[in-house]
Write a protein that holds these residues in place. Structure first.
Motif, PDB file in Angstrom:
ATOM      1  N   VAL A 142       0.836  -1.196   0.000  1.00 44.97           N
ATOM      2  CA  VAL A 142       0.000   0.000   0.000  1.00 44.97           C
ATOM      3  C   VAL A 142       0.876   1.253   0.000  1.00 44.97           C
ATOM      4  O   VAL A 142       0.647   2.199  -0.770  1.00 44.97           O
ATOM      5  N   ALA A 143       1.894   1.272   0.870  1.00 45.01           N
ATOM      6  CA  ALA A 143       2.786   2.430   0.932  1.00 45.01           C
ATOM      7  C   ALA A 143       3.507   2.635  -0.399  1.00 45.01           C
ATOM      8  O   ALA A 143       3.662   3.772  -0.867  1.00 45.01           O
ATOM      9  N   THR A 144       3.935   1.544  -1.033  1.00 45.86           N
ATOM     10  CA  THR A 144       4.619   1.646  -2.325  1.00 45.86           C
ATOM     11  C   THR A 144       3.670   2.153  -3.399  1.00 45.86           C
ATOM     12  O   THR A 144       4.037   2.996  -4.229  1.00 45.86           O
ATOM     13  N   ALA A 145       2.429   1.661  -3.383  1.00 44.66           N
ATOM     14  CA  ALA A 145       1.441   2.130  -4.365  1.00 44.66           C
ATOM     15  C   ALA A 145       1.195   3.629  -4.215  1.00 44.66           C
ATOM     16  O   ALA A 145       1.092   4.353  -5.218  1.00 44.66           O
ATOM     17  N   LYS A 146       1.110   4.091  -2.993  1.00 40.60           N
ATOM     18  CA  LYS A 146       0.894   5.518  -2.772  1.00 40.60           C
ATOM     19  C   LYS A 146       2.063   6.333  -3.317  1.00 40.60           C
ATOM     20  O   LYS A 146       1.870   7.399  -3.920  1.00 40.60           O
ATOM     21  N   ARG A 147       3.277   5.827  -3.139  1.00 40.19           N
ATOM     22  CA  ARG A 147       4.426   6.545  -3.675  1.00 40.19           C
ATOM     23  C   ARG A 147       4.379   6.592  -5.201  1.00 40.19           C
ATOM     24  O   ARG A 147       4.700   7.614  -5.822  1.00 40.19           O
ATOM     25  N   LEU A 148       3.945   5.489  -5.817  1.00 43.42           N
ATOM     26  CA  LEU A 148       3.943   5.419  -7.280  1.00 43.42           C
ATOM     27  C   LEU A 148       2.857   6.271  -7.919  1.00 43.42           C
ATOM     28  O   LEU A 148       3.007   6.697  -9.075  1.00 43.42           O
ATOM     29  N   VAL A 149       1.755   6.512  -7.208  1.00 44.42           N
ATOM     30  CA  VAL A 149       0.693   7.345  -7.792  1.00 44.42           C
ATOM     31  C   VAL A 149       0.793   8.805  -7.352  1.00 44.42           C
ATOM     32  O   VAL A 149       0.021   9.642  -7.805  1.00 44.42           O
ATOM     33  N   LYS A 150       1.743   9.097  -6.474  1.00 38.55           N
ATOM     34  CA  LYS A 150       1.922  10.483  -6.037  1.00 38.55           C
ATOM     35  C   LYS A 150       2.288  11.336  -7.250  1.00 38.55           C
ATOM     36  O   LYS A 150       3.203  11.016  -8.001  1.00 38.55           O
ATOM     37  N   GLY A 151       1.596  12.400  -7.426  1.00 42.06           N
ATOM     38  CA  GLY A 151       1.747  13.224  -8.625  1.00 42.06           C
ATOM     39  C   GLY A 151       0.532  13.105  -9.509  1.00 42.06           C
ATOM     40  O   GLY A 151       0.097  14.081 -10.109  1.00 42.06           O
ATOM     41  N   VAL A 152      -0.038  11.888  -9.572  1.00 46.10           N
ATOM     42  CA  VAL A 152      -1.352  11.724 -10.201  1.00 46.10           C
ATOM     43  C   VAL A 152      -2.413  12.192  -9.221  1.00 46.10           C
ATOM     44  O   VAL A 152      -3.380  12.871  -9.578  1.00 46.10           O
ATOM     45  N   VAL A 153      -2.218  11.817  -7.952  1.00 45.24           N
ATOM     46  CA  VAL A 153      -3.075  12.272  -6.861  1.00 45.24           C
ATOM     47  C   VAL A 153      -2.175  12.712  -5.714  1.00 45.24           C
ATOM     48  O   VAL A 153      -0.992  12.370  -5.660  1.00 45.24           O
ATOM     49  N   GLY A 154      -2.743  13.460  -4.792  1.00 44.12           N
ATOM     50  CA  GLY A 154      -2.024  13.759  -3.564  1.00 44.12           C
ATOM     51  C   GLY A 154      -2.124  12.576  -2.607  1.00 44.12           C
ATOM     52  O   GLY A 154      -3.061  11.782  -2.686  1.00 44.12           O
ATOM     53  N   ILE A 155      -1.148  12.453  -1.725  1.00 43.57           N
ATOM     54  CA  ILE A 155      -1.205  11.436  -0.678  1.00 43.57           C
ATOM     55  C   ILE A 155      -0.905  12.094   0.649  1.00 43.57           C
ATOM     56  O   ILE A 155      -0.366  13.206   0.707  1.00 43.57           O
ATOM     57  N   ASP A 156      -1.263  11.408   1.731  1.00 38.20           N
ATOM     58  CA  ASP A 156      -0.941  11.941   3.045  1.00 38.20           C
ATOM     59  C   ASP A 156       0.530  11.735   3.338  1.00 38.20           C
ATOM     60  O   ASP A 156       1.288  12.665   3.545  1.00 38.20           O
ATOM     61  N   SER A 157       0.981  10.495   3.368  1.00 44.10           N
ATOM     62  CA  SER A 157       2.370  10.139   3.598  1.00 44.10           C
ATOM     63  C   SER A 157       2.496   8.660   3.280  1.00 44.10           C
ATOM     64  O   SER A 157       1.504   7.992   2.982  1.00 44.10           O
ATOM     65  N   GLU A 158       3.706   8.148   3.347  1.00 42.37           N
ATOM     66  CA  GLU A 158       3.907   6.715   3.157  1.00 42.37           C
ATOM     67  C   GLU A 158       3.686   6.015   4.488  1.00 42.37           C
ATOM     68  O   GLU A 158       4.622   5.706   5.215  1.00 42.37           O
TER      69      GLU A 158
END
Length: 462
Positions: A246-262
């Motif tokens: 999940v943390a890796t997926a959030k890093r990979l989509v960051k820029g397409v969407v905002g994220i809170d943190s890893e």
């Protein structure tokens, strides 16, 4: 007890390998301290990245079909439509244990009070007569909130994700949590009950990296011939904790969407001296180790005596806790252990190098020591502020940065769901006062048209 030939002896748990890193007598740089403190083995994140990229690609290219295949592969669930029916949400809330409902309601009350208290105000700054620059906080339109499943049930994470989004004024909120084979392919009923309690009706039985991908890129609607499912609209921000995938997926989509943190696999660091209570220290290390075999539990201390006493308590308490095997594996992993330091000053430096998700301070004058910490997701001060308090009922948020990212990112909060929009409002005379400076700077940057855009407003006939 006399043993017969058919008798069996319960296996004796292996001794805890709660390792020691000794940095005493060494003047280490920040980089050297970062390399010295316990961490998960290198390569783990890189190994996950390739798998997650494949999942994201499958979800983007094949939508609901890919989600169904992944639900079967990872969760053992046959799924045609991941949307949770409204009646299932209401039934889960109706069946919720009254004691659990009361606890959730108190957690929501405290989280709302904290979230409402730190919502930033809009600001207007007068630069001169007729010259006003404002900063307005505007909520994003739509968010996707992830609540993990797996080894535990996390209704508290529903609260932690939803409450700040509501406080920010987000109008469209979707929530995803892994499908559970034991519950007819729906997320755990307590997760559904918490969502219903908070008024969230768009809930999906989607787990892991595929949930992050579905939120980031959206899923096209499917016609009746393929199962008739409404699409999933893409979101602006994805938040929530989870495992390394999940943390890796959030890093990979960051820029397409905002994220809170890893916000990946949980971790706790405790800075303690000889005044600390070994039983408390051990209990708190174990409380996070029970999340996952890969959870990190780190004690930073200048007291060998305390470290030895904590080891004894870890053995005793780990043997008695429900998830003993999981706890022992986490405490024995490379991500856990004791860091022996010269003194509290070096201990603080080690804490900042580690940048823990959760950092407890159990020292003499703990508030003063806590005030010197620069890098942590959340700091818990003194004997009566354990991480468990923050997990459920402190009012703070438990979705926090992990793996050292607390050195540059923050825990989930109201501003995660807000954008600061700057508004510039100058009158003709206010612009004229600075027009010469604009022309000079545009010339210095060899961008004369920038200056012309200002002088054109004061040309004859303008």
């Amino acid at each position: 007890m006399t043993l017969t030939p058919d008798s069996t002896v319960p296996p004796v748990p292996a001794a805890l390998n709660f390792r020691t890193v000794d940095v005493r007598g060494r003047h280490l740089s920040l980089a050297e301290l970062r390399a010295a403190v316990p961490r998960a083995q290198a390569g783990t994140m890189a190994d996950a990245e390739g798998k997650v990229q494949d999942i994201i690609s499958a979800v983007r290219s094949r939508g609901f079909a890919a989600l169904s295949e992944l639900a079967l592969a990872f969760d053992g669930v046959e799924q045609t439509n991941p949307r949770v029916p409204a009646e299932a949400l209401h039934a889960a809330l109706a069946d919720l244990d009254p004691a659990v409902r009361a606890a959730l309601e108190e957690s929501i009350r405290r989280a709302r009070r904290f979230a409402d208290g730190h919502r930033p105000a809009n600001v207007d700054v007068e630069m001169g007569d007729g010259a006003v620059v404002s900063q307005n906080w505007v909520p994003v339109a739509r968010v996707g909130l992830y609540v993990p499943g797996g080894l535990a049930v996390y209704p508290s994470s529903v609260v932690m994700n939803v409450v700040p989004a509501l406080a920010a004024g987000v109008e469209s909120i979707a929530l995803a949590s892994p499908p559970q084979k034991d519950f007819d392919g729906l997320p755990h009923p307590t997760i559904l009950a918490a969502a219903c309690l908070l008024g969230i009706d768009e809930v999906y039985a989607i787990g892991g990296a595929q949930a992050i991908a579905a939120f980031a890129y959206g899923i096209p609607a499917r016609g009746a011939d393929l199962g008739d499912a409404a699409g999933i609209d893409p979101v602006d921000v994805v938040t929530g904790p989870g495992n390394i995938f999940v943390a890796t997926a959030k890093r990979l989509v960051k820029g397409v969407v905002g994220i809170d943190s890893e916000a990946g696999t949980t971790e706790i660091a405790i800075l303690a001296d000889a005044t600390a209570q070994p039983a408390f220290v051990a209990a708190d290390l174990i409380s996070q180790a029970e999340h996952d075999p890969k959870a990190a539990s780190v004690l930073i201390t200048d007291s060998e005596t305390l470290a030895a006493a904590v080891r004894i308590e870890l053995d005793r308490q780990a043997a008695a806790t429900k998830h003993s095997a999981r706890v022992r594996e986490a405490l024995s992993g490379p991500q856990s252990g004791v860091v022996l330091v010269n003194d509290i000053d070096q201990g603080i430096a080690a804490c900042d190098a580690y940048a823990a998700e959760h950092l407890e301070i159990m020292t003499a004058d703990a508030p003063r020591v806590a005030a010197r910490i620069r890098n942590a997701g959340a700091i818990f001060v003194g004997d009566y502020s354990p991480v468990s308090l923050g997990d459920y009922c402190a009012g703070s948020n438990h979705v926090l940065p992990t793996s050292g990212t607390a050195a540059f990112s923050s825990g989930l909060n109201v501003t995660t769901f807000l954008r600061a929009i700057q508004v510039v409002n100058y009158t003709r005379s206010a612009l004229e006062q600075v027009s010469g400076h604009i022309v000079s700077l545009s010339g210095a940057e060899d961008l004369p048209a920038h200056g012309d855009a200002v002088t054109a407003r004061f040309a004859a006939g303008a």
